[in-house]
Design a protein around this motif. Structure first.
Motif, PDB file in Angstrom:
ATOM      1  N   VAL A   1     -96.680 -17.238  12.675  1.00  0.00           N
ATOM      2  CA  VAL A   1     -97.893 -17.070  11.864  1.00  0.00           C
ATOM      3  C   VAL A   1     -98.352 -18.404  11.279  1.00  0.00           C
ATOM      4  O   VAL A   1     -97.524 -19.217  10.857  1.00  0.00           O
ATOM      5  CB  VAL A   1     -97.624 -16.058  10.721  1.00  0.00           C
ATOM      6  CG1 VAL A   1     -98.697 -16.126   9.645  1.00  0.00           C
ATOM      7  CG2 VAL A   1     -97.521 -14.648  11.275  1.00  0.00           C
TER       8      VAL A   1
ATOM      9  N   GLU B   1     -96.413  -7.196  10.241  1.00  0.00           N
ATOM     10  CA  GLU B   1     -96.224  -7.595  11.642  1.00  0.00           C
ATOM     11  C   GLU B   1     -96.735  -6.493  12.585  1.00  0.00           C
ATOM     12  O   GLU B   1     -97.387  -6.766  13.599  1.00  0.00           O
ATOM     13  CB  GLU B   1     -94.749  -7.870  11.903  1.00  0.00           C
ATOM     14  CG  GLU B   1     -94.519  -8.509  13.249  1.00  0.00           C
ATOM     15  CD  GLU B   1     -93.044  -8.713  13.542  1.00  0.00           C
ATOM     16  OE1 GLU B   1     -92.239  -8.779  12.598  1.00  0.00           O
ATOM     17  OE2 GLU B   1     -92.726  -8.790  14.734  1.00  0.00           O
TER      18      GLU B   1
ATOM     19  N   CYS C   1     -99.108  -4.367  11.954  1.00  0.00           N
ATOM     20  CA  CYS C   1    -100.575  -4.435  11.926  1.00  0.00           C
ATOM     21  C   CYS C   1    -101.076  -5.566  12.825  1.00  0.00           C
ATOM     22  O   CYS C   1    -102.020  -5.370  13.605  1.00  0.00           O
ATOM     23  CB  CYS C   1    -101.075  -4.665  10.503  1.00  0.00           C
ATOM     24  SG  CYS C   1    -100.873  -3.247   9.429  1.00  0.00           S
ATOM     25  N   ARG C   2    -100.451  -6.733  12.710  1.00  0.00           N
ATOM     26  CA  ARG C   2    -100.883  -7.872  13.553  1.00  0.00           C
ATOM     27  C   ARG C   2    -100.787  -7.503  15.023  1.00  0.00           C
ATOM     28  O   ARG C   2    -101.686  -7.780  15.809  1.00  0.00           O
ATOM     29  CB  ARG C   2    -100.002  -9.099  13.280  1.00  0.00           C
ATOM     30  CG  ARG C   2    -100.399  -9.906  12.067  1.00  0.00           C
ATOM     31  CD  ARG C   2     -99.752 -11.299  12.082  1.00  0.00           C
ATOM     32  NE  ARG C   2     -98.306 -11.272  12.073  1.00  0.00           N
ATOM     33  CZ  ARG C   2     -97.549 -11.175  10.969  1.00  0.00           C
ATOM     34  NH1 ARG C   2     -98.108 -11.119   9.789  1.00  0.00           N
ATOM     35  NH2 ARG C   2     -96.238 -11.150  11.061  1.00  0.00           N
ATOM     36  N   LYS C   3     -99.669  -6.855  15.374  1.00  0.00           N
ATOM     37  CA  LYS C   3     -99.429  -6.508  16.781  1.00  0.00           C
ATOM     38  C   LYS C   3    -100.512  -5.568  17.318  1.00  0.00           C
ATOM     39  O   LYS C   3    -100.889  -5.650  18.479  1.00  0.00           O
ATOM     40  CB  LYS C   3     -98.046  -5.841  16.875  1.00  0.00           C
ATOM     41  CG  LYS C   3     -97.480  -5.794  18.266  1.00  0.00           C
ATOM     42  CD  LYS C   3     -96.024  -5.340  18.247  1.00  0.00           C
ATOM     43  CE  LYS C   3     -95.937  -3.950  18.822  1.00  0.00           C
ATOM     44  NZ  LYS C   3     -94.699  -3.261  18.517  1.00  0.00           N
TER      45      LYS C   3
ATOM     46  N   GLN D   1    -105.111  -6.789   7.475  1.00  0.00           N
ATOM     47  CA  GLN D   1    -104.312  -6.477   6.298  1.00  0.00           C
ATOM     48  C   GLN D   1    -104.942  -7.102   5.064  1.00  0.00           C
ATOM     49  O   GLN D   1    -105.488  -8.198   5.153  1.00  0.00           O
ATOM     50  CB  GLN D   1    -102.878  -7.014   6.421  1.00  0.00           C
ATOM     51  CG  GLN D   1    -102.159  -6.656   7.710  1.00  0.00           C
ATOM     52  CD  GLN D   1    -101.895  -7.912   8.533  1.00  0.00           C
ATOM     53  OE1 GLN D   1    -101.178  -8.793   8.095  1.00  0.00           O
ATOM     54  NE2 GLN D   1    -102.486  -8.006   9.717  1.00  0.00           N
TER      55      GLN D   1
ATOM     56  N   SER E   1     -98.548 -14.594   5.040  1.00  0.00           N
ATOM     57  CA  SER E   1     -98.879 -13.630   6.094  1.00  0.00           C
ATOM     58  C   SER E   1    -100.032 -14.081   6.968  1.00  0.00           C
ATOM     59  O   SER E   1    -100.239 -13.543   8.053  1.00  0.00           O
ATOM     60  CB  SER E   1     -99.252 -12.286   5.466  1.00  0.00           C
ATOM     61  OG  SER E   1    -100.554 -12.371   4.905  1.00  0.00           O
TER      62      SER E   1
ATOM     63  N   CYS F   1    -103.012 -13.342   6.609  1.00  0.00           N
ATOM     64  CA  CYS F   1    -103.962 -12.237   6.840  1.00  0.00           C
ATOM     65  C   CYS F   1    -105.342 -12.515   6.280  1.00  0.00           C
ATOM     66  O   CYS F   1    -106.311 -11.866   6.658  1.00  0.00           O
ATOM     67  CB  CYS F   1    -103.418 -10.926   6.300  1.00  0.00           C
ATOM     68  SG  CYS F   1    -103.499 -10.785   4.504  1.00  0.00           S
TER      69      CYS F   1
ATOM     70  N   ALA G   1    -108.845 -13.994   8.472  1.00  0.00           N
ATOM     71  CA  ALA G   1    -108.131 -14.358   9.694  1.00  0.00           C
ATOM     72  C   ALA G   1    -109.060 -14.165  10.884  1.00  0.00           C
ATOM     73  O   ALA G   1    -109.903 -13.271  10.889  1.00  0.00           O
ATOM     74  CB  ALA G   1    -106.894 -13.475   9.840  1.00  0.00           C
TER      75      ALA G   1
END
Ligand code: PGA
Ligand code: ZN
Length: 424
Positions: free
Chosen positions: A141, A355, A357-359, A364, A385, A387, A422
């Motif tokens: 990240v 993580e 959510c990112r995937k 977020q 994060s 985010c 982001a």
């Protein structure tokens, strides 16, 4: 540092920003590094959140004391954590989860567990000679300074006015820097308070520092906010100073499944159309908890209808819990998750939720609670994060501004960090 030893832990009852008891936790590692945490506490809570352990002795603080939770920390939790090497925060958090043994941390108390987890993170970061945000940043990240979502107007269960929607926020998405974003938030807040006072409105605050005027209709508030943005010299637009809502709809859902807004009964579909109209008329970019946590069909309609145009954030419906978020993603509910460390109970599970959510391409937003302390942990977490979004309440009141001020500090120390959402 390959392993660390926890040699001392302390816990005591302090007051949160609402004047209710909460926990202060300290932790010391062999070698001298220390960590502290002040435990936040929600009022507008989801049913699947980690459970707070409260004393229940009605003769003291109306039963809200946390002396038993404090004793659990210095008793059974310290007993489990002392006298052995630990290799990571994740290992400590896993031990806490196992020692508790319940799905919602009801035995030890989510408030006890989260305080220990946060204090451990701080102590281990210090032992590494790192800032907390540096320590928490996953290797994949890129850390980032977030767009602050300032609570300007409060209603719902967090204020004593008649507004059903809980939070009306502004987000200086187009600001050139963290410092300019904070300036915009403070100047617009001041303009709004000035305008409301001039109109004879009360300008007292709700629990998160947002003003609690005697208004009833959401569009009256939104008009006042757009006017304040312009009066302060900024542009009310989705790519400049945007608006974000947290209606927290679970809390105005009726027993018959409909919603009660400004004295009117609305079905889920009618409430979704109200959001569509408001988003067409005002520069709204994000809506959190637009529907109740049990209104799963409604959430699907909301996402189908507005998910392309708006960020739809799940708070009560996801409760920062990786398992619950995973179900929500599978059902295609919303497109973003609110992130509150004490909702799930450990820092490690919080990082896992983010993580996940990112995937899956879910955004977020890191969040404070309506009951806060001067702990600025979430400022560190949001930078780590990457985010790009945080909400810490109004740009006023010590327990809120300490988080924004920490972001200002990080920004001044690290001018290389990008500011903003982001992916932009
Ligand atoms: P809470 O409110 O901290 O009382 O849950 C904040 C929110 O609903 O986002
Ligand atoms: Zn919320």
């Amino acid at each position: 540092m390959c392993a660390f030893h926890i040699i001392d832990m302390g816990a005591m009852q302090i007051l949160d920003s609402r004047g209710r008891p909460t926990l202060s936790v300290t932790l010391t590692l062999a070698g001298g590094a220390t960590g502290w945490a002040g435990v936040p506490s929600g009022a507008s809570i989801g049913t699947k959140e980690a459970v707070e352990l409260r004393d229940g002795d009605l003769s003291r603080y109306g039963g809200a004391g946390v002396t038993r939770a404090a004793a659990t920390i210095t008793g059974s939790i310290f007993h489990r954590l002392k006298g052995r090497p630990w290799h990571s925060l994740a290992d400590v958090d896993q031990a806490l989860i196992e020692l508790d043994g319940t799905p919602a941390k009801a035995r030890l108390g989510g408030n006890a567990v989260v305080g220990v987890s946060m204090a451990t993170a701080r102590a281990v970061a210090a032992a590494h000679g790192q800032q907390l945000w540096e320590y928490l940043t996953p290797s994949s990240v890129r850390p980032r300074l977030p767009v602050p979502h300032f609570n300007l107007v409060s209603g719902g269960v967090l204020a004593s006015n008649r507004l059903d929607f809980q939070e009306f926020m502004i987000a200086p998405i187009g600001a050139p820097s963290m410092a300019e974003a904070v300036r915009a938030g403070a100047e617009i807040y001041a303009a709004l308070r000035h305008n409301l006072a001039a109109a004879g409105q009360p300008t007292g605050q709700g629990d998160e520092g947002g003003i609690a005027p005697d208004l009833v209709e959401p569009h009256e508030v939104l008009t006042a906010i757009v006017t304040a943005i312009s009066d302060a010299g900024y542009v009310p637009a989705r790519d400049q100073v945007a608006i974000a809502l947290d209606p927290a709809a679970s809390h105005f859902r009726r027993d018959d499944g409909a919603y009660q807004v400004a004295g009117e009964r609305l079905s889920s579909l009618e409430l979704i159309e109200l959001y569509a109209r408001l988003a067409a008329e005002y520069p709204i970019w994000s809506i959190e908890d637009g529907l109740g946590e049990d209104d799963i069909d409604g959430w699907r309609h909301l996402t189908d209808r507005l998910g392309e145009r708006l960020q739809l954030v799940g708070d009560d419906v996801f409760v920062t819990n990786p398992a619950v978020i995973e179900q929500g993603i599978a059902r295609q509910l919303g497109n973003a998750a609110l992130i509150k460390v004490n909702q799930v109970g450990t820092v490690t599970e919080t990082l896992q939720a983010m993580e996940l959510c990112r995937k899956h391409g879910y955004a977020q937003m890191v969040s404070h609670r309506s009951g806060e302390t001067v702990d600025d942990f979430i400022a560190e977490l949001v930078v780590a994060s990457g985010c790009g979004q945080v909400k810490c309440g109004a740009p006023a009141r010590g327990e809120r501004v300490i988080k924004y001020n920490r972001l200002l500090h990080i920004a001044s120390q690290r001018p290389d960090l990008a500011y903003g959402l982001a992916g932009r």
